[in-house]
Design a protein around this motif. Structure first.
Motif, PDB file in Angstrom:
ATOM      1  N   GLU A 141      57.461  41.524   3.120  1.00  0.00           N
ATOM      2  CA  GLU A 141      58.032  42.709   3.769  1.00  0.00           C
ATOM      3  C   GLU A 141      58.062  43.893   2.797  1.00  0.00           C
ATOM      4  OE1 GLU A 141      61.642  41.873   6.666  1.00  0.00           O
ATOM      5  OE2 GLU A 141      61.727  40.515   4.979  1.00  0.00           O
ATOM      6  N   ILE A 142      58.014  43.593   1.489  1.00  0.00           N
ATOM      7  CA  ILE A 142      58.104  44.651   0.483  1.00  0.00           C
ATOM      8  C   ILE A 142      56.692  45.067   0.082  1.00  0.00           C
ATOM      9  CG2 ILE A 142      58.994  45.231  -1.825  1.00  0.00           C
ATOM     10  CD1 ILE A 142      61.017  42.903  -1.452  1.00  0.00           C
ATOM     11  N   PRO A 143      56.299  46.319   0.400  1.00  0.00           N
ATOM     12  CA  PRO A 143      54.906  46.724   0.168  1.00  0.00           C
ATOM     13  C   PRO A 143      54.419  46.508  -1.260  1.00  0.00           C
ATOM     14  CG  PRO A 143      56.001  48.334   1.549  1.00  0.00           C
ATOM     15  CD  PRO A 143      57.060  47.362   1.109  1.00  0.00           C
ATOM     16  N   LYS A 144      55.293  46.709  -2.259  1.00  0.00           N
ATOM     17  CA  LYS A 144      54.761  46.627  -3.617  1.00  0.00           C
ATOM     18  C   LYS A 144      54.364  45.199  -4.043  1.00  0.00           C
ATOM     19  CE  LYS A 144      59.065  47.077  -6.288  1.00  0.00           C
ATOM     20  NZ  LYS A 144      60.168  47.297  -5.417  1.00  0.00           N
ATOM     21  N   THR A 145      54.744  44.206  -3.256  1.00  0.00           N
ATOM     22  CA  THR A 145      54.292  42.847  -3.595  1.00  0.00           C
ATOM     23  C   THR A 145      52.767  42.731  -3.471  1.00  0.00           C
ATOM     24  OG1 THR A 145      54.615  42.100  -1.305  1.00  0.00           O
ATOM     25  CG2 THR A 145      56.423  41.679  -2.854  1.00  0.00           C
ATOM     26  N   LEU A 146      52.154  43.673  -2.750  1.00  0.00           N
ATOM     27  CA  LEU A 146      50.693  43.606  -2.582  1.00  0.00           C
ATOM     28  C   LEU A 146      49.956  44.594  -3.488  1.00  0.00           C
ATOM     29  CD1 LEU A 146      50.323  43.117   1.297  1.00  0.00           C
ATOM     30  CD2 LEU A 146      50.305  41.381  -0.497  1.00  0.00           C
ATOM     31  N   GLU A 147      50.709  45.327  -4.329  1.00  0.00           N
ATOM     32  CA  GLU A 147      50.099  46.341  -5.203  1.00  0.00           C
ATOM     33  C   GLU A 147      48.932  45.798  -6.031  1.00  0.00           C
ATOM     34  OE1 GLU A 147      52.970  48.125  -7.878  1.00  0.00           O
ATOM     35  OE2 GLU A 147      53.461  49.560  -6.279  1.00  0.00           O
ATOM     36  N   ALA A 148      49.178  44.708  -6.744  1.00  0.00           N
ATOM     37  CA  ALA A 148      48.144  44.158  -7.643  1.00  0.00           C
ATOM     38  C   ALA A 148      46.930  43.691  -6.839  1.00  0.00           C
ATOM     39  CB  ALA A 148      48.723  43.010  -8.467  1.00  0.00           C
ATOM     40  N   SER A 149      47.162  43.143  -5.658  1.00  0.00           N
ATOM     41  CA  SER A 149      46.049  42.672  -4.822  1.00  0.00           C
ATOM     42  C   SER A 149      45.230  43.863  -4.318  1.00  0.00           C
ATOM     43  CB  SER A 149      46.573  41.894  -3.616  1.00  0.00           C
ATOM     44  OG  SER A 149      47.373  40.836  -4.049  1.00  0.00           O
ATOM     45  N   ILE A 150      45.919  44.950  -3.986  1.00  0.00           N
ATOM     46  CA  ILE A 150      45.205  46.149  -3.523  1.00  0.00           C
ATOM     47  C   ILE A 150      44.334  46.689  -4.664  1.00  0.00           C
ATOM     48  CG2 ILE A 150      45.482  48.550  -2.733  1.00  0.00           C
ATOM     49  CD1 ILE A 150      48.023  47.610  -1.215  1.00  0.00           C
ATOM     50  N   ALA A 151      44.895  46.719  -5.878  1.00  0.00           N
ATOM     51  CA  ALA A 151      44.121  47.204  -7.039  1.00  0.00           C
ATOM     52  C   ALA A 151      42.876  46.342  -7.227  1.00  0.00           C
ATOM     53  CB  ALA A 151      44.994  47.181  -8.290  1.00  0.00           C
ATOM     54  N   GLU A 152      43.048  45.040  -7.087  1.00  0.00           N
ATOM     55  CA  GLU A 152      41.912  44.111  -7.233  1.00  0.00           C
ATOM     56  C   GLU A 152      40.873  44.363  -6.129  1.00  0.00           C
ATOM     57  OE1 GLU A 152      41.283  41.903  -9.522  1.00  0.00           O
ATOM     58  OE2 GLU A 152      39.884  40.432  -8.649  1.00  0.00           O
ATOM     59  N   ALA A 153      41.367  44.594  -4.911  1.00  0.00           N
ATOM     60  CA  ALA A 153      40.450  44.840  -3.789  1.00  0.00           C
ATOM     61  C   ALA A 153      39.656  46.123  -4.013  1.00  0.00           C
ATOM     62  CB  ALA A 153      41.243  44.920  -2.488  1.00  0.00           C
ATOM     63  N   LYS A 154      40.338  47.155  -4.511  1.00  0.00           N
ATOM     64  CA  LYS A 154      39.651  48.429  -4.784  1.00  0.00           C
ATOM     65  C   LYS A 154      38.586  48.215  -5.852  1.00  0.00           C
ATOM     66  CE  LYS A 154      43.335  51.755  -3.773  1.00  0.00           C
ATOM     67  NZ  LYS A 154      44.363  52.588  -4.381  1.00  0.00           N
ATOM     68  N   ALA A 155      38.960  47.469  -6.895  1.00  0.00           N
ATOM     69  CA  ALA A 155      38.041  47.272  -8.023  1.00  0.00           C
ATOM     70  C   ALA A 155      36.826  46.439  -7.629  1.00  0.00           C
ATOM     71  CB  ALA A 155      38.789  46.610  -9.182  1.00  0.00           C
ATOM     72  N   THR A 156      37.010  45.550  -6.662  1.00  0.00           N
ATOM     73  CA  THR A 156      35.919  44.613  -6.347  1.00  0.00           C
ATOM     74  C   THR A 156      35.249  44.922  -5.003  1.00  0.00           C
ATOM     75  OG1 THR A 156      37.525  43.126  -5.326  1.00  0.00           O
ATOM     76  CG2 THR A 156      36.968  42.703  -7.643  1.00  0.00           C
ATOM     77  N   GLY A 157      35.734  45.956  -4.322  1.00  0.00           N
ATOM     78  CA  GLY A 157      35.121  46.312  -3.042  1.00  0.00           C
ATOM     79  C   GLY A 157      35.487  45.367  -1.904  1.00  0.00           C
ATOM     80  N   ALA A 158      36.634  44.699  -2.014  1.00  0.00           N
ATOM     81  CA  ALA A 158      37.062  43.811  -0.916  1.00  0.00           C
ATOM     82  C   ALA A 158      37.566  44.644   0.261  1.00  0.00           C
ATOM     83  CB  ALA A 158      38.149  42.868  -1.402  1.00  0.00           C
ATOM     84  N   GLU A 159      37.596  44.020   1.446  1.00  0.00           N
ATOM     85  CA  GLU A 159      37.918  44.778   2.659  1.00  0.00           C
ATOM     86  C   GLU A 159      39.283  44.464   3.264  1.00  0.00           C
ATOM     87  OE1 GLU A 159      33.467  44.483   4.419  1.00  0.00           O
ATOM     88  OE2 GLU A 159      34.366  42.851   3.282  1.00  0.00           O
ATOM     89  N   LEU A 160      39.918  43.433   2.766  1.00  0.00           N
ATOM     90  CA  LEU A 160      41.219  43.054   3.331  1.00  0.00           C
ATOM     91  C   LEU A 160      42.058  42.386   2.247  1.00  0.00           C
ATOM     92  CD1 LEU A 160      43.026  42.564   5.922  1.00  0.00           C
ATOM     93  CD2 LEU A 160      41.892  40.342   6.122  1.00  0.00           C
TER      94      LEU A 160
END
Ligand SMILES: O=P([O-])(O)O[C@H]1O[C@H](COP(=O)(O)O)[C@@H](O)[C@H](O)[C@H]1O
Ligand SMILES: [Mg+2]
Length: 610
Positions: free
Chosen positions: A299-318
């Motif tokens: 429920e807390i958005p920042k728990t996904l911060e590191a995953s979002i950074a990884e997705a941006k760096a690797t071109g992931a879509e979800l």
């Protein structure tokens, strides 16, 4: 050995000085003088010596109840209102005695036990196994961490009388809990929960026998959980697939919990080959060390911060994440057409609306949508579910109190065959009847399929969501959580509930409150107090829902049943059938929510000040 009189005198002194409540003092006295608590006495004496009265008061002032998700709270070595060896053993023995009472002493009886990656979870799980074995149960124990939905599945699969999941879900590292399951695979509901608590109270006066673990293993009363349960569960989850689309690159985080055994396993089995498990949060760890704030709550958005950074760096879509016991999921998606490549997390209502719409559309497209199909949500979940279902001609059950246990119950009442999808705002989703609880594995699979399906159509998730808004109106929700801890906090929560019940604000942020539905007193009252109250039927719970003059705008208030919090759920809807651009319409909804939100914060401050 009973404690020296001077310790009892110090306790009486602390009570008379108001340092400790009468109820806490009474419970402490029992622990100081009665034989079953002998083992805990040194620690209790140490706390008394050190004058830790506030800690002792919070630990002893009450007996931990069954809340929304079992008995859950802080761990502390001594106390009746916290999780420790003694309260765990009492919980297990209470459950055992309740089943013995119901089935008879000569009956065969069985229970399956699993646990998450929290501190003390392995010890508590083994303790429950020893207690149940001594009570004549056949016990299936998973030695390694497993998910809550796997446990729910195992209860049904192994045809057990009950199940125990040792977890405090997404709570802080300080907490743990005892989630208790009935034979149908759902969390216990009345009258079973009350019956069990009565038996727990009875057990709390006695020595609680245990079968030594090695002996239990040797004589077969304790059996270690097997791979067939895992295989059966993963097959059931994968069987809920609604789309063949698989071309999608995903970053997934188990947030230091058990999710790799269920969410990642299901995605892999279903044929999603590009799943990158976030390395920094992959290791099971009860401190949740690499999660900001150390609270693994999707429920807390920042728990996904590191995953979002990884997705941006690797071109992931979800991005997908699951909480420590892998029954909730979190989702983040790229913002459509954002030149800077921004991502956004989705709240629990949006994830649910998207999944509900997708499941209905796919089921229809496959020619499998039937007239007996239905959705289930709760009274604090977005009304968008109802709007979407009505458009597809699907029935909705949404008069439920908070807690997935009520969704599980409704599935059995309505008939599992017609159950299409269920969800609640707190990031819990279920498709399928393999379990009777929310399941992050099935939710992750469906969300991955949704993302891959819209990608094949050259659409993004947010564009798909906008299309839904254009169809049924723009729905938005906000959750305000006020954390108020300990006995003092519990009193403040009661004060706030009473204020909202007896002296509610007439308007919030310019939106007039019209009527309040009070599920505790079973009345519908006009907020102005001018009209006579009308009766409100079941269900029964400490929940207030304020309806306003604006259709779709409402506020629900309730104390959390899993954490020391009072929760305010704000709902708003703006019509989208005219020509106004969707962006402008969204602003209107958000402005209304914002105004209400600020007014509630102010009202809370005013009430707590006086
Ligand atoms: O925490 P979990 O994932 O076990 O989830 C539990 O608690 C949630 C929040 O409840 P409350 O608002 O009373 O704190 C409920 O929505 C959920 O159904 C229940 O299983
Ligand atoms: Mg959970």
């Amino acid at each position: 050995m009973p404690p020296a009189n001077d310790v009892l005198e110090r306790l009486a002194q602390a009570e008379s000085e108001g340092l400790i409540s009468a109820s806490a003092a009474a419970n402490i006295r029992r622990w100081l003088t009665e034989p079953p608590f002998e083992k805990y006495r040194p620690r209790l004496l140490e706390d008394i010596e050190a004058g830790r009265w506030k800690t002792l008061d919070d630990a002893f002032y009450a007996v931990l109840e069954f809340g929304t998700g079992g008995r859950r709270g802080k761990m502390y070595p001594v106390g009746t209102n916290v999780l420790n060896e003694r309260t765990m053993a009492e919980s297990a023995r209470g459950l055992a005695d309740y089943i013995i009472k119901r089935k008879g002493i000569d009956s065969s009886r069985s229970c399956v036990i699993a646990r998450d990656t929290r501190h003390n979870s392995p010890e508590f799980a083994q303790l429950c196994a020893r207690v149940l074995a001594a009570a004549g149960f056949k016990v299936y124990l998973f030695a390694e961490p497993r998910s809550t939905p796997l446990l729910s599945f195992a209860v049904r699969h192994l045809k057990c009388d009950a199940g125990i999941m040792i977890t405090a879900s997404h709570n802080a590292p300080s907490d743990n809990g005892f989630k208790c399951y009935a034979a149908n695979g759902g969390q216990v509901i009345p009258p079973d929960d009350e019956g069990i608590i009565d038996c727990v109270r009875e057990a709390s006066d006695r020595e609680i026998p245990e079968t030594p673990f090695e002996k239990g293993i040797a004589d077969g009363s304790i059996v270690l959980g097997g791979a067939d349960v895992d295989d059966g569960y993963i097959a059931a989850v994968v069987g809920e697939s609604v789309s063949p689309a698989r071309d999608l690159s995903i970053v997934y985080t188990p947030m230091h919990g058990v999710g790799e055994t269920s969410v990642a396993a299901a995605l892999s089995k279903a044929g999603f080959t590009q799943v990158n498990i976030l390395a920094s949060q992959r290791t099971p760890d009860g401190d949740f060390p690499n999660i900001p704030g150390h609270v693994s709550n999707p429920e807390i958005p920042k728990t996904l911060e590191a995953s979002i950074a990884e997705a941006k760096a690797t071109g992931a879509e979800l991005v997908l994440g699951s909480d420590p016991d892998a029954d909730r999921i979190g989702v983040a998606v790229p913002v459509s057409g954002d030149p800077k490549g921004a991502w956004t997390t989705l709240d629990g209502n949006k994830i649910g609306a998207l999944l509900a719409a997708f499941v209905m559309k796919q089921t229809k497209a496959m020619g499998r949508l039937r007239s007996d199909h239905y959705l289930v949500t709760t009274m604090v979940t977005t009304q968008m579910a109802r709007a979407l279902a009505q458009r597809e001609g699907v029935r909705v059950e949404d008069d439920l109190l908070v807690g997935f246990k009520w969704i599980g119950q409704r599935i059995d009442e309505m008939g599992p065959a017609g159950f299409l999808f269920g969800f609640e705002e707190s990031h819990g989703y279920l498709k399928g009847t393999h379990v009777r609880d929310k399941d992050a594995a099935v939710a992750a699979l469906l969300f991955a399929e949704l993302a891959a399906t819209v990608k094949d159509r050259k659409q993004t998730i947010l564009e798909y969501l906008d299309d839904l808004y254009r169809d049924v109106g723009h729905f938005a929700e906000t959750l305000i959580n006020k954390t108020l801890e300990g006995r003092e906090g519990a009193t403040q929560i009661k004060t706030l509930m009473t204020a909202f019940r007896e002296n509610p604000p007439r308007q919030l942020g310019g939106v007039e409150l019209a009527e309040v539905y009070d599920y505790k007193t079973h009345e519908i009252r006009s907020v102005s107090g001018t009209e006579k109250p009308r009766p409100l039927p079941q269900p029964s719970g400490d929940l207030l829902i304020f309806h306003t003059q604006e259709p779709g705008t409402r506020v629900a208030v309730r104390p959390s049943g899993t954490e020391p919090k009072i929760k305010f759920y704000l709902f708003a809807r703006t019509d989208t059938s005219g020509t106004e651009p969707l962006e402008r319409i969204k602003e209107k909804t958000f402005q209304r929510l914002d105004g209400i939100s600020k007014a509630i914060e102010q009202y809370i401050q005013d009430v707590l000040k006086t």
